[in-house]
Design an enzyme around this catalytic site. Structure first.
Site, PDB file in Angstrom:
ATOM      1  N   HIS A   1       0.888  -1.216  -0.001  1.00 14.40           N
ATOM      2  CA  HIS A   1      -0.142   0.155  -0.168  1.00 14.40           C
ATOM      3  C   HIS A   1       0.577   1.208  -0.086  1.00 14.40           C
ATOM      4  O   HIS A   1       0.397   2.291   0.475  1.00 14.40           O
ATOM      5  CB  HIS A   1      -0.834  -0.225   1.248  1.00 14.40           C
ATOM      6  N   ARG A   2       2.197   1.133  -0.409  1.00 16.63           N
ATOM      7  CA  ARG A   2       3.135   2.252  -0.796  1.00 16.63           C
ATOM      8  C   ARG A   2       3.400   2.904   0.723  1.00 16.63           C
ATOM      9  O   ARG A   2       3.866   4.017   0.760  1.00 16.63           O
ATOM     10  CB  ARG A   2       2.504   3.453  -1.588  1.00 16.63           C
TER      11      ARG A   2
END
Ligand SMILES: Cc1cc2nc3c(=O)[nH]c(=O)nc-3n(C[C@H](O)[C@H](O)[C@H](O)COP(=O)(O)O)c2cc1C
Length: 193
Positions: free
Chosen positions: A170-171
């Site tokens: 999710h970065r």
């Protein structure tokens, strides 16, 4: 988890050697010229340790001219197979003649001849001119050793700042920054991704 950035570098580098399809020692080298303009190109890491990170090149090349004007450089490793990058910043010094000689002697003969034949970063009118220069060097050193050209040698980047970046879901990536202290030790912290 280690608090020694060199130990962490060693661990990541060892993994990269196992997982990268080629040239796990390839590293982007950014320099800045006398006008403050940046340039970046790949080189190969040929040594590393607490004193710094070593690469070899032509000391009359564009990168060497830049370093002559401004010794501050940056290195960037990106290991796609591991989804990791390491950023290193610091000043360069030339490695000793003895160290450059030892590394040069370890290269294949054609690579050594190529170092004599290449006027790195200078304009070349035609590929044939380079091939003719290579043939000249073959003849010049025929039957003998190919010594290190005086214009060829190593540079060592003494890190002031080393950042380890690891891809996360999710970065929400992880960034660990080590900065050199006045006493020669390291401060460690995290950065927002
Ligand atoms: C993977 C890779 C590794 C390279 N390694 C070196 C190197 O170790 N030394 C070097 O002088 N050039 C190396 N080169 C070539 C440089 O990227 C560059 O073309 C050359 O050094 C001239 O750069 P300059 O004109 O900015 O000085 C490499 C290129 C690639 C793609």
């Amino acid at each position: 988890m280690t608090d020694d950035p060199f130990a962490l570098f060693d661990a990541w580098y060892a993994e990269a050697r196992e997982t990268e399809i080629n040239d796990s020692n390839a590293v982007a080298l950014a320099t800045v010229d006398a006008q403050g303009c940046p340039a970046v190109r790949m080189v190969l890491l040929k040594g590393h340790g607490p004193e710094g990170f070593v690469f070899y090149t032509n000391r009359q090349s564009r990168k060497a001219d830049d370093i002559g004007a401004n010794a501050n450089v940056a290195l960037l490793f990106h290991w796609k197979s591991l989804r990791r990058q390491i950023r290193i910043e610091g000043a360069v010094t030339q490695v000793s003649d003895a160290e450059s000689d030892a590394y040069f002697a370890s290269r294949g003969r054609d690579s050594r001849l190529g170092a004599w034949a290449s006027d790195q970063s200078r304009p070349l009118d035609a590929r044939e001119t380079f091939e003719a220069r290579f043939a000249e060097m073959e003849a010049r050193f025929a039957g003998g050793d190919v010594p290190r050209p005086p214009h060829w040698g190593g540079y060592r980047v003494a890190p002031e700042r080393i950042e380890f970046w690891q891809d996360r879901a999710h970065r929400l990536h992880e960034r660990r920054l080590f900065t050199r202290t006045a006493g020669g030790g390291w401060n460690e912290g995290l950065l927002y991704p």
